[in-house]
Design a protein around this motif. Sequence first.
Motif, mmCIF file in Angstrom:
data_model
loop_
_atom_site.group_PDB
_atom_site.id
_atom_site.type_symbol
_atom_site.label_atom_id
_atom_site.label_comp_id
_atom_site.label_asym_id
_atom_site.label_seq_id
_atom_site.Cartn_x
_atom_site.Cartn_y
_atom_site.Cartn_z
ATOM 1 N N THR A 31 0.810 -1.365 -0.013
ATOM 2 C CA THR A 31 -0.035 -0.019 -0.109
ATOM 3 C C THR A 31 0.821 1.188 -0.065
ATOM 4 O O THR A 31 2.060 1.137 -0.045
ATOM 5 N N GLN A 40 -2.328 -6.546 -3.365
ATOM 6 C CA GLN A 40 -2.318 -5.040 -3.391
ATOM 7 C C GLN A 40 -3.456 -4.530 -2.931
ATOM 8 O O GLN A 40 -4.474 -5.105 -2.713
ATOM 9 N N ASP A 41 -3.555 -3.084 -2.496
ATOM 10 C CA ASP A 41 -4.595 -2.676 -1.611
ATOM 11 C C ASP A 41 -5.866 -2.229 -2.640
ATOM 12 O O ASP A 41 -6.931 -2.059 -1.943
ATOM 13 N N ASP A 42 -5.626 -2.211 -3.859
ATOM 14 C CA ASP A 42 -6.789 -2.116 -4.678
ATOM 15 C C ASP A 42 -7.579 -3.187 -5.023
ATOM 16 O O ASP A 42 -7.960 -3.482 -6.358
ATOM 17 N N SER A 93 -8.345 4.331 -10.348
ATOM 18 C CA SER A 93 -7.293 4.776 -10.223
ATOM 19 C C SER A 93 -5.918 4.062 -10.271
ATOM 20 O O SER A 93 -6.030 2.989 -10.322
ATOM 21 N N SER A 94 -4.878 4.956 -10.379
ATOM 22 C CA SER A 94 -3.606 3.674 -10.444
ATOM 23 C C SER A 94 -2.315 4.881 -9.858
ATOM 24 O O SER A 94 -2.074 5.770 -10.257
ATOM 25 N N GLN A 133 -7.941 1.954 3.196
ATOM 26 C CA GLN A 133 -8.373 1.206 2.507
ATOM 27 C C GLN A 133 -7.559 -0.157 2.622
ATOM 28 O O GLN A 133 -8.133 -1.360 2.698
ATOM 29 N N HIS A 180 -10.064 -6.505 -9.252
ATOM 30 C CA HIS A 180 -9.517 -5.201 -9.145
ATOM 31 C C HIS A 180 -10.653 -4.310 -8.769
ATOM 32 O O HIS A 180 -11.886 -4.362 -9.522
ATOM 33 N N ARG A 232 -3.650 5.488 0.497
ATOM 34 C CA ARG A 232 -4.673 4.306 0.336
ATOM 35 C C ARG A 232 -4.543 3.337 1.783
ATOM 36 O O ARG A 232 -5.053 2.335 1.951
ATOM 37 N N GLY A 290 -11.738 0.027 -8.638
ATOM 38 C CA GLY A 290 -11.525 1.235 -8.878
ATOM 39 C C GLY A 290 -10.767 1.740 -10.325
ATOM 40 O O GLY A 290 -10.201 0.593 -10.838
#
Length: 360
Positions: free
Chosen positions: A7, A61-63, A175-176, A14, A171, A11, A173
């Motif tokens: 992260t 990963q956080d997303d 955004s990246s 999240q 996945h 974020r 969102g």
Amino acid sequence: MSSAVMTHPVRLVQAQDLAHRLGLDGLAIDPDPQGPSSALRTALVAWSAAAPGASHHLVVQDDIEAPVELLEIVTEAATRFPDEALAFYTNWHARNGGAARLAALAGAAWVRAVPDEFTPSLAVCLPVTTAAAFTSFARGSAERHDDELFSVFFRERGRMSLLAVPNIVEHIGTSSINGHAAQGIRLAACPVSAADAGPLLAHGRVLEEPGWIPYMRYGEGYIRLPGQEKDADGGRGHHPWREALPATGLTEEGVHAVRKAHLPEDLAARVAHTFGRPFAEELWTYCLLLGRQAAHAARSLGPAPASVPDAAVSRLRRAAVAGAGPAGLSPERRPEAGPEEVRAMTALALSAVRTGEALL
């Protein structure tokens, strides 16, 4: 099994919520959040966080979104394949997403990743010895994308990762932090429930070599050819299906003849109403090739295990086909794919897959 969530401070909440909900061990926070964007920088922290005594380490990963059964399913998969690198997500418009979609239609639950593309790294499990080797290999690299460096690492070791065909990780969102926002909506190739993924991943068949792989991105159909990684550009170029057909044993004339005889005009018109006739025809042709190659790949697999429910296999096939249309759209048009549009694309894609399985 130890675990970590990659992260960035923006974020953090999240990531904390994700770790808590999934029962993951902790967070791997970007050590230089004000520096140039670099997923690898954070990945090195994450892969160095394997707990003493662990045999495997999971990094997500956080997303992402994932079921509460994630650790249980990953642990069972690592027990089945103790020496493999295991990836639990594949991007729906990537070559590896195409490989997963083909494997799902062939009746497989795992497929070997292609060597000429990034390794999907939203949720990866490695033996701790492999994790240590990767961190040693990657430390000091000028590369900022962990997924790209993973593929270099695996290629040099002569064995790419195994991709989970039923995707239990999604996945979320658009955004990246690492510069991928231009790709728009990015979803899993074959999303299924944990209830279906469990028996599939624990007992389902492995497709080691799918042969040539049809895939579709940005409104165009392509074919990934075996050995493409040996091309002058490392295999990173995209071969339009018309140009690649001679290497498959098929002809453009033959494909056009099948399309003329079997394209369902009513379904094509429904898709064309929103996305245009060229896209509708390209989607149908892509799925025709996909169905043909999946039927061919299925012959290389052994008998289906009795421990995998037929209904789970059917739902996996459906998920693979349902994502083909939206994934094939250009990023700016994916938001136009509402429920009605997706149903139309799925019906058109399914008709093509069935035609390909039966005729080619």
